[in-house]
Design a protein around this motif. Structure first.
Motif, PDB file in Angstrom:
ATOM      1  N   SER A 197       0.877  -1.178   0.000  1.00 55.84           N
ATOM      2  CA  SER A 197       0.000   0.000   0.000  1.00 55.84           C
ATOM      3  C   SER A 197       0.906   1.217   0.000  1.00 55.84           C
ATOM      4  O   SER A 197       1.651   1.428   0.958  1.00 55.84           O
ATOM      5  N   VAL A 206       1.494   5.377  -0.392  1.00 55.03           N
ATOM      6  CA  VAL A 206       0.972   6.749  -0.370  1.00 55.03           C
ATOM      7  C   VAL A 206       2.074   7.627  -0.941  1.00 55.03           C
ATOM      8  O   VAL A 206       3.226   7.527  -0.518  1.00 55.03           O
ATOM      9  N   TYR A 229      -2.572   2.551  -4.383  1.00 55.32           N
ATOM     10  CA  TYR A 229      -1.840   3.811  -4.558  1.00 55.32           C
ATOM     11  C   TYR A 229      -2.757   4.965  -4.169  1.00 55.32           C
ATOM     12  O   TYR A 229      -3.893   5.055  -4.649  1.00 55.32           O
ATOM     13  N   THR A 230      -2.281   5.827  -3.283  1.00 51.58           N
ATOM     14  CA  THR A 230      -3.018   7.038  -2.899  1.00 51.58           C
ATOM     15  C   THR A 230      -2.054   8.209  -2.930  1.00 51.58           C
ATOM     16  O   THR A 230      -0.976   8.135  -2.339  1.00 51.58           O
ATOM     17  N   SER A 252      -3.032  15.069   5.820  1.00 56.57           N
ATOM     18  CA  SER A 252      -3.565  14.262   4.718  1.00 56.57           C
ATOM     19  C   SER A 252      -4.994  13.782   4.986  1.00 56.57           C
ATOM     20  O   SER A 252      -5.740  13.491   4.061  1.00 56.57           O
ATOM     21  N   LEU A 256      -5.686  10.980   6.061  1.00 58.19           N
ATOM     22  CA  LEU A 256      -5.688   9.508   5.930  1.00 58.19           C
ATOM     23  C   LEU A 256      -5.582   8.868   7.316  1.00 58.19           C
ATOM     24  O   LEU A 256      -5.049   9.478   8.250  1.00 58.19           O
ATOM     25  N   ALA A 305      -0.411   2.708   5.439  1.00 59.95           N
ATOM     26  CA  ALA A 305       0.540   2.539   4.330  1.00 59.95           C
ATOM     27  C   ALA A 305       1.727   1.661   4.715  1.00 59.95           C
ATOM     28  O   ALA A 305       2.179   1.674   5.855  1.00 59.95           O
ATOM     29  N   VAL A 321       5.558   5.239   2.183  1.00 60.91           N
ATOM     30  CA  VAL A 321       5.217   6.627   1.826  1.00 60.91           C
ATOM     31  C   VAL A 321       6.365   7.145   0.963  1.00 60.91           C
ATOM     32  O   VAL A 321       7.533   6.961   1.299  1.00 60.91           O
ATOM     33  N   LEU A 349       1.218   7.654   9.154  1.00 59.83           N
ATOM     34  CA  LEU A 349       0.523   6.873   8.119  1.00 59.83           C
ATOM     35  C   LEU A 349       1.108   5.477   7.941  1.00 59.83           C
ATOM     36  O   LEU A 349       0.437   4.574   7.460  1.00 59.83           O
TER      37      LEU A 349
END
Ligand SMILES: C[S@@+](CC[C@H](N)C(=O)[O-])C[C@H]1O[C@@H](n2cnc3c(N)ncnc32)[C@H](O)[C@@H]1O
Length: 269
Positions: free
Chosen positions: A54, A56, A77-78, A109, A111, A116, A119, A143
């Motif tokens: 994951s 970010v 993906y963010t 963010s 989030l 994640a 990052v 995160l």
């Protein structure tokens, strides 16, 4: 799929005299906007082991690294990008892979905690003051899952023993010419910023600061990209003047600046 030309560029409403340096380079046709170039980015992503993870990305800009990340088989993906025009472009690049783009500041963010594994952030911490740098690094830490890593690629001052007065003058000239509050740190200072937030530095590498060298541009933008940049510069006197001014400064200080990439780990609990 939308074309590059379907989107307006960030700060398109500003004159070439006023716009921030990175958006001037984008206007000229550049898509890779970080100091150590695409090759250093690829090495950094390799060291961060992004496959299946994951991810970010803070501040994807025009989405060149976003394209690399989503095409390397990541889990999710963010992106977190503050500029609306840039965010729209990145959305068009990552939508096919169910990637998301959040329009927000990286330091806020929105989030959730521990969302994640990795990052990523490039050429975005350098342009922040000391307090915001710390806030963004802390947000990356929040995160990340324990054991996750923060991969960054920024502008560094070199050597480590650089004269503080010389460094202050260089920062002032960078800010004046790029029209961005550019505040590069030495490699040791970048490491300390991360360690103070709780990270452990696992890997780092450097590359010459050659953002505007012909050789680097052929490597980063391709021959067609370089021809397009040259055509754009020939057609626009103000744009050309800004780019040449930045190029002259980067050349003058080429021994004092470099691109640095670091991968830092959040310890397991
Ligand atoms: C020099 S560009 C780098 C873009 C891209 N990462 C690259 O390396 O090509 C800086 C980017 O950082 C974004 N940015 C700056 N400060 C930010 C912040 N606090 N939060 C989110 N994005 C930010 C800008 O909008 C821009 O897209």
């Amino acid at each position: 799929m939308a074309m590059d030309s379907d989107f307006s560029l960030p700060q398109a409403e500003r004159s070439a005299r006023q716009a921030a340096g990175h958006w001037i380079l984008a206007r000229a046709g550049k898509r890779v906007l970080r100091p150590g170039g695409l090759r250093l980015t690829v090495r950094m992503l390799h060291a961060a082991h992004i496959q299946g993870k994951s991810v970010v990305e803070f501040a994807p800009g025009l989405g060149r690294t976003a394209k690399l990340i989503v095409s390397s088989g990541v889990g999710t993906y963010t992106a977190v990008e503050q500029d609306p025009a840039a965010a729209k472009r990145v959305e068009s690049i990552v939508a096919a892979c169910r990637g998301k783009v959040i329009r927000a500041k990286a330091q806020e963010s929105g989030l959730p905690d521990a969302c994640a594994d990795v990052v990523v952030g490039e050429a975005m911490l350098t342009m922040q003051g000391e307090k915001t740098k710390e806030q963004i690094v802390s947000e990356a830490y929040r995160l990340l899952k324990p054991g996750g890593c923060y991969a960054l690629h920024e502008l560094a001052l070199t050597p480590e023993e650089i004269d503080p007065e010389f460094a202050a003058d260089l920062r002032r000239q960078l800010a004046e010419t790029i029209r961005v509050n550019a505040r590069p740190l030495t490699a040791r200072e970048w490491g300390a910023l991360l360690e103070n937030a709780g990270f452990i530095v696992d890997w780092h590498a450097a590359a010459p600061m050659a953002l505007l060298s012909v050789k680097r541009n052929i490597a980063d933008e391709g021959i067609l990209g370089v021809l397009k940049i040259m055509r754009n510069l020939l057609r626009d006197r103000e744009l050309r003047a800004r780019v040449l001014q930045m190029r002259a400064l980067f050349r003058r200080y080429r021994r004092s600046l470099e691109g640095i990439a670091i991968v830092a780990r959040k310890p397991q609990e």
